[in-house]
Scaffold this active site. Structure first.
Site, PDB file in Angstrom:
ATOM      1  N   HIS A 160      -0.277 -62.927  18.375  1.00 24.45           N
ATOM      2  CA  HIS A 160       1.048 -63.072  18.988  1.00 24.45           C
ATOM      3  C   HIS A 160       2.080 -63.545  17.963  1.00 24.45           C
ATOM      4  CE1 HIS A 160      -1.218 -63.863  22.964  1.00 24.45           C
ATOM      5  NE2 HIS A 160      -0.518 -62.765  23.159  1.00 24.45           N
ATOM      6  N   CYS A 247      -0.440 -72.096  23.791  1.00 21.79           N
ATOM      7  CA  CYS A 247      -0.869 -71.163  24.853  1.00 21.79           C
ATOM      8  C   CYS A 247      -1.467 -71.839  26.073  1.00 21.79           C
ATOM      9  CB  CYS A 247      -1.795 -70.101  24.309  1.00 21.79           C
ATOM     10  SG  CYS A 247      -2.972 -70.686  23.181  1.00 21.79           S
TER      11      CYS A 247
END
Ligand code: CIR
Length: 261
Positions: A160, A247
């Protein structure tokens, strides 16, 4: 009030998605203990914790960041790039409904929250193996009426955008420039990760403190040398599932901004 939505570690986390790491056995008790300490750390930094229950059928559900992008005015429920993760959005959406009006990314768009770096009214969005142009375009259409700019950043070599770059102070970013180009961040101060710690770019800024994995001591020293206050925590077991510190939570102010469109 600052709220952190978290989700308990799924008993099936060993079957998580993996893209850049080889599968290694994950000890569920250790992962749960580290996740508990993560929650305690956020609580000590002033967050109220909103814990969602684990979901045995959703191995990656602990990585709740990927399910939504919470702006001051609205929350955008994502459509995760990995098909196995699409069922994860329901519970966080229900939780968010009490605090924000909701919008959602629609097919063929895909977007993971881990690809969205927000600083004030600026959104940088990773064009990655998980987030596509259609998803980024939808995010732009949803956010721009509220004054947000949306800039896409190509991500290569990591999962990401926020595996490669995160905010560590008001206008300072921690970055791994092997995985992204630094030029979209012009005007920001950049601190490079120590080259021995390529996975060290994921840090979580809560107030004035950076929550940071204990496993990257050389990069941590770089942050501290710049006067940044770091709270180091052990998240190595969750790291085996390719997760970092951003996250495992969705952090936002419960007070929504007044909307004047
Ligand atoms: C996945 O591959 O989707 C998970 N195993 C890890 C997701 C980590 N999420 C994040 O960094 N925002």
């Amino acid at each position: 009030m600052r709220l952190a939505i978290t989700r308990e570690v799924s008993p099936s986390i060993g079957e998580c998605e993996l893209t850049h790491l080889a599968r290694a056995p994950i000890d569920l008790d250790t992962a749960r203990a580290q996740h508990r300490q993560y929650g305690e750390c956020l609580a000590a930094l002033g967050c109220r914790i909103y814990r969602l229950p684990a979901e045995p059928g959703l191995p990656d559900a602990v990585f709740v960041e990927d399910t939504a992008v919470v702006l001051d005015e609205l929350a955008i429920i994502t459509r995760p790039g990995a098909a196995s993760r699409r069922g994860e959005t329901e519970a966080p959406a229900e939780a968010l409904r009490a605090y924000r009006r909701l919008a959602a990314i629609q097919p063929p768009g895909t977007l993971d929250g881990g690809d969205v770096l927000r600083i004030g009214k600026r959104l940088w969005v990773g064009l990655s193996s998980r987030s596509n142009q259609a998803g980024i375009g939808q995010l732009r259409r949803l956010a721009s009426p509220f004054g947000y700019s949306v800039e896409s950043v190509r991500v290569k070599g990591c999962l990401h955008l926020k595996s490669a770059v995160t905010q560590v102070a008001e206008s300072t970013l921690l970055v791994n420039r092997d995985w992204i180009d630094g030029s979209p961040f012009e005007g920001m101060e950049l601190i490079d990760v120590d080259p021995r710690e390529p996975f060290g770019g994921n840090a979580l800024l809560v107030g004035d403190t950076v929550v940071y994995p204990a496993s990257f001591p050389a990069t941590r020293r770089r942050l501290e040398e710049r006067g940044i206050v770091v709270e180091a925590i052990d998240v190595a077991e969750l790291g085996k599932a390719e997760g970092g510190v951003t996250c495992c939570s969705l952090i936002f102010n419960t007070q929504a901004a007044e909307v004047t469109l």
